[in-house]
Design an enzyme around this catalytic site. Structure first.
Site, PDB file in Angstrom:
ATOM      1  N   GLU A  44      -8.570 -17.330  -4.308  1.00 42.06           N
ATOM      2  CA  GLU A  44      -7.814 -16.850  -3.244  1.00 42.06           C
ATOM      3  C   GLU A  44      -7.909 -17.388  -1.927  1.00 42.06           C
ATOM      4  O   GLU A  44      -9.118 -17.871  -1.608  1.00 42.06           O
ATOM      5  CB  GLU A  44      -8.200 -15.274  -3.091  1.00 42.06           C
ATOM      6  CG  GLU A  44      -7.464 -14.360  -2.028  1.00 42.06           C
ATOM      7  CD  GLU A  44      -7.908 -12.964  -1.831  1.00 42.06           C
ATOM      8  OE1 GLU A  44      -7.162 -12.441  -1.283  1.00 42.06           O
ATOM      9  OE2 GLU A  44      -9.125 -12.884  -2.131  1.00 42.06           O
ATOM     10  N   LYS A 110       0.490 -10.704  -2.452  1.00 40.93           N
ATOM     11  CA  LYS A 110      -0.504  -9.748  -2.729  1.00 40.93           C
ATOM     12  C   LYS A 110      -0.005  -8.307  -2.263  1.00 40.93           C
ATOM     13  O   LYS A 110       0.282  -7.788  -1.127  1.00 40.93           O
ATOM     14  CB  LYS A 110      -1.897 -10.073  -1.931  1.00 40.93           C
ATOM     15  CG  LYS A 110      -2.930  -9.239  -2.185  1.00 40.93           C
ATOM     16  CD  LYS A 110      -4.104  -9.704  -1.362  1.00 40.93           C
ATOM     17  CE  LYS A 110      -5.614  -8.760  -1.650  1.00 40.93           C
ATOM     18  NZ  LYS A 110      -6.499  -9.164  -0.878  1.00 40.93           N
ATOM     19  N   CYS A 144      -7.177 -10.654  -5.966  1.00 41.52           N
ATOM     20  CA  CYS A 144      -8.270  -9.792  -5.354  1.00 41.52           C
ATOM     21  C   CYS A 144      -8.260  -8.293  -5.611  1.00 41.52           C
ATOM     22  O   CYS A 144      -8.425  -7.712  -6.664  1.00 41.52           O
ATOM     23  CB  CYS A 144      -8.556 -10.356  -4.062  1.00 41.52           C
ATOM     24  SG  CYS A 144     -10.300  -9.888  -3.764  1.00 41.52           S
TER      25      CYS A 144
END
Length: 259
Positions: A44, A110, A144
């Site tokens: 990431e 995300k 994540c």
């Protein structure tokens, strides 16, 4: 369609808010991969580390890092993926980029911005879950904090691989290990997590623990903890088909819609 997919897992330290240095570092690491691979996965925010100063390092979809990814993908004849900070219409996104060898790009913003670090105050959350079709493999890319929300990764599409790119801190490594394995088992798919190592400018320590799990939750990789490493794992469609047909767990999944 390929029955086997060879995936290069790159666990690396990151230079803080220094895209040029990170591109150079990853160029060298990728060049060291001498065996043919189909997919290269980076962490990431691989150009900057997990910074809340996007104005310092944000790029556009026509910026240097996208061009670099396209060049690497073409040279290696392999897809390359990882997330970086993208600016669009005065909004910042933690955007995963999946570059195909032919130059085509899939993107995923995300969804779950990390509120504990204030990411939600700086970055615009994504709204769409995507599926990447690559060499006959159905792949779900996530980022994540998404790992903590299993509904978002629920395997309603019969995907073959879910992967997470991350800057996941050492203090919560146990959760990372357990949740990655759980995502593989519950979705009856391969699950890969790529995390960084090292210390960032905020004194957050990262221990790596990058891993690849098969549909039964068994480790496929040999990546060590706490240091930079590269490993190549081979994913096999027959493994997926054998256990899905034998066990049939996905046939009993709940039927509901995300809103």
């Amino acid at each position: 369609m390929k029955n086997e997919l060879k995936v290069a897992l790159i666990q690396s330290d990151l230079a803080w808010e220094n895209p040029e240095q990170n591109r150079q570092n990853f160029s060298a690491k990728i060049a060291s991969i001498t065996k043919p691979v189909d997919l290269v996965i980076l962490p990431e925010m691989f150009t900057s580390g997990f910074t809340m100063n996007p104005n310092e390092v944000a790029e556009t979809m026509t910026g240097e890092t996208i061009s670099w990814m396209k060049k690497i993908s073409e040279e290696k004849n392999a897809a390359i993926t990882g997330s970086l900070i993208i600016k669009e219409k005065n909004n910042y996104f933690n955007r995963l980029i999946f570059v195909h060898p032919n130059g085509n790009i899939d993107t995923y913003d995300k969804r779950h911005t990390f509120t504990l670090a204030g990411e939600h105050k700086v970055f615009t959350a994504g709204k769409s879950n995507i599926l990447v079709n690559y060499k006959g493999w159905k792949i779900k890319p996530l980022v994540c904090y998404d790992l903590r929300f299993p509904v978002w990764s629920r395997n309603v599409e019969d995907y073959d691989l879910v992967f997470y790119v991350a800057n996941w801190p050492k203090v919560r490594t146990h959760a990372w290990d357990v949740l990655l394995q759980a995502r593989a088992i519950e979705n009856m798919s391969y699950c890969i997590g790529i995390n960084r190592v090292g210390l960032d400018a905020n004194n957050h320590e990262y221990s790596g623990h990058s891993a690849a799990y098969d549909v039964l939750g068994k480790r496929k990789d040999t990546i060590p903890e706490d240091k930079e490493a590269i490993d190549i794992v081979t994913l096999d469609k027959k493994h997926i088909e054998t256990y899905r047909n034998k066990l049939g767990f996905l046939n009993d999944r709940d039927d509901f819609n995300l809103k």
